[in-house]
Design a protein around this motif. Structure first.
Motif, mmCIF file in Angstrom:
data_model
loop_
_atom_site.group_PDB
_atom_site.id
_atom_site.type_symbol
_atom_site.label_atom_id
_atom_site.label_comp_id
_atom_site.label_asym_id
_atom_site.label_seq_id
_atom_site.Cartn_x
_atom_site.Cartn_y
_atom_site.Cartn_z
ATOM 1 N N TRP A 69 138.090 -29.461 -1.017
ATOM 2 C CA TRP A 69 136.543 -29.097 -2.281
ATOM 3 C C TRP A 69 137.248 -29.607 -3.278
ATOM 4 O O TRP A 69 137.820 -30.519 -3.336
ATOM 5 N N ALA A 70 135.922 -29.347 -4.464
ATOM 6 C CA ALA A 70 136.068 -30.414 -5.683
ATOM 7 C C ALA A 70 136.573 -28.918 -6.528
ATOM 8 O O ALA A 70 135.983 -28.244 -6.157
ATOM 9 N N ASP A 71 136.842 -29.874 -7.217
ATOM 10 C CA ASP A 71 136.735 -28.276 -8.634
ATOM 11 C C ASP A 71 135.548 -28.942 -9.702
ATOM 12 O O ASP A 71 134.816 -29.840 -9.386
ATOM 13 N N ALA A 72 136.223 -28.112 -10.099
ATOM 14 C CA ALA A 72 135.028 -28.187 -11.605
ATOM 15 C C ALA A 72 134.397 -29.813 -12.316
ATOM 16 O O ALA A 72 133.057 -29.181 -12.429
ATOM 17 N N ASN A 73 134.944 -30.450 -12.588
ATOM 18 C CA ASN A 73 134.598 -31.605 -12.282
ATOM 19 C C ASN A 73 134.210 -33.247 -11.585
ATOM 20 O O ASN A 73 133.931 -33.883 -11.333
ATOM 21 N N GLY A 74 134.304 -32.634 -9.817
ATOM 22 C CA GLY A 74 133.767 -33.322 -8.865
ATOM 23 C C GLY A 74 134.931 -33.785 -8.554
ATOM 24 O O GLY A 74 134.414 -34.171 -7.496
ATOM 25 N N THR A 75 135.972 -33.555 -8.816
ATOM 26 C CA THR A 75 137.261 -34.781 -7.876
ATOM 27 C C THR A 75 137.623 -33.521 -6.688
ATOM 28 O O THR A 75 137.625 -32.665 -6.556
ATOM 29 N N PHE A 76 137.443 -34.527 -5.482
ATOM 30 C CA PHE A 76 137.346 -33.932 -4.205
ATOM 31 C C PHE A 76 139.400 -33.780 -4.109
ATOM 32 O O PHE A 76 140.191 -34.548 -4.380
ATOM 33 N N HIS A 77 139.706 -33.584 -3.337
ATOM 34 C CA HIS A 77 140.956 -32.372 -2.860
ATOM 35 C C HIS A 77 140.828 -32.148 -1.278
ATOM 36 O O HIS A 77 139.778 -31.483 -0.769
ATOM 37 N N ALA A 78 141.313 -32.766 -0.911
ATOM 38 C CA ALA A 78 141.233 -32.651 0.902
ATOM 39 C C ALA A 78 142.502 -31.550 1.224
ATOM 40 O O ALA A 78 143.405 -31.674 0.806
#
Length: 399
Positions: A69-78
């Motif tokens: 998923w991605a947070d509001a900044n577009g950072t990816f989290h597996a």
């Protein structure tokens, strides 16, 4: 090249996997490398509802193939490892804008979905095979009584493909858009004024099980209208709902020929279908049989799968896509040369996909993804740009 919707199995829920439409990804050309790692997504809340909105950016990271998923900044989290039974997923929600407001987040290079829900966060869980997505056709799904919807998208080095979809359900109204490098914008997915209630009223006014597709929460809130394939699964629609039309098609092409020209840019690639017993055989221009289909049922038609399976090849898949569109739009009796370029004759038979008909009739631009291969003939609600500056997702009024 346009991306096509395909039917693909996602991670299994406790009992069964959710069959859903996702965007397939094609390799970009070497000339396409200008798209940044993330682009802005402007969320606009014109819904008129006072509920809190929650947004989720979920999918497969294209650079690694990992789900996350991605947070509001577009950072990816597996996603972390799941379990059996499924374990709760991390809270991936982003607080959305209030009614009358907007908020900008960032979309990463994903093939995935942007979910949004009203009033309550969605419940996501993880199995050993990955993420369990909401299964709207399952009355015991923890998200069943939540008002929510989603858009599908692919962002990669070749650009963005972003759609509005009703393949699984017709629910909270929304539209999508893309801003191009020249500053112009293209949008799709808006309903006509009164279109949301119009679709629901249309289905409710129809006999034969179509009214039972509409699902309402105990407090009176309309949650969704199930797509007819899920209606078959839930028992709302009878399994025989398309039999009369299918039988007439079978009868017609026992004595005449159905011509399929599956590629718009290859007008000389044609296949010729003829029914013999319980089989429709397709031959090429040399007369050789290239593929055959057994007589389909309603589930195969509505789902564009099973007896109308469409592999990602260059022969059976393209023919099956075209057949599926012709059955859902009920144009196979009126046009022996498929697919149809014009929507004028769609859904005119008394036995048809009433769900798709009701939705297309009330879209502002006539375009929708009311079944998996609704892009056959370019009748889909999709925006695409090779150099997107930003994207938009607009939550529309419930009228």
């Amino acid at each position: 090249m346009r991306r096509k919707l395909t039917r693909r199995l996602l991670a299994p829920a406790a009992a069964a996997a959710l069959l859903t439409a996702v965007l397939s990804v094609q390799a970009p050309s070497s000339a396409d490398a200008a798209v940044p790692a993330t682009i802005p997504l402007k969320l606009v809340n014109n819904s008129g509802r006072g509920d809190a909105v929650y947004v989720y950016i979920i999918g497969t990271q294209l650079s690694t193939g990992q789900q996350g998923w991605a947070d509001a900044n577009g950072t990816f989290h597996a996603w972390p490892a799941g379990g059996n039974p499924p374990t709760p997923a991390p809270d991936a929600s982003i607080a959305g804008p209030a009614s009358g407001q907007s908020k900008t987040v960032r979309l990463p290079k994903f093939s995935g979905r942007v979910y949004f829900s009203y009033g309550q966060k969605l419940v996501f869980k993880l199995t050993t095979g990955g993420l369990v997505q909401p299964a709207v056709q399952n009355p015991t799904d923890p998200n069943h009584d939540i008002l929510f919807n989603w858009s599908e998208y692919t962002l990669n080095d070749a650009g963005i493909w972003l759609n509005s979809t009703q393949v699984d359900m017709f629910s909270a109204p929304y539209a999508v858009g893309v801003q191009r490098a020249d500053g112009s914008t293209v949008t799709t997915g808006h309903l006509k004024s009164g279109g949301y209630n119009g679709v629901l009223s249309d289905l409710r006014g129809r006999s034969g099980g179509w009214a039972q597709l509409v699902q309402t929460r105990s407090d009176g809130t309309v949650l969704r209208a199930l797509a007819p394939g899920h209606g078959l699964e839930s028992g709302a629609l009878p399994a025989s709902v398309m039999d009369d039309y299918i039988n007439r098609v079978w009868q017609k092409y026992a004595s005449s020929t159905l011509t399929v020209t599956p590629f718009g840019d290859q007008p000389n690639t044609k296949y010729f279908g003829k029914v013999s017993g319980n089989t429709m055989n397709f031959t090429n221009s040399s007369g050789a049989v290239v593929t055959s289909f057994q007589k389909p049922d309603a589930d195969s038609v509505f789902g564009c799968h099973k007896l109308l399976d469409a592999p990602n090849d260059q022969v059976r898949g393209p023919i099956s896509r075209t057949l599926c569109a012709g059955y859902n739009r009920t144009t196979l009796l009126t046009n022996a040369s498929q697919p149809d370029s014009s929507a004028t004759g769609f859904y005119q038979d008394g036995v048809t996909n009433q769900y798709a008909r009701a939705i297309h009739a009330r879209m502002a631009d006539g375009k929708a993804y009311a079944f998996a291969f609704d892009d056959v003939g370019n009748h889909e609600s999709l925006v695409n740009d090779g150099n997107p500056q930003s994207a938009t997702l607009t939550l529309d009024p419930f009228n």
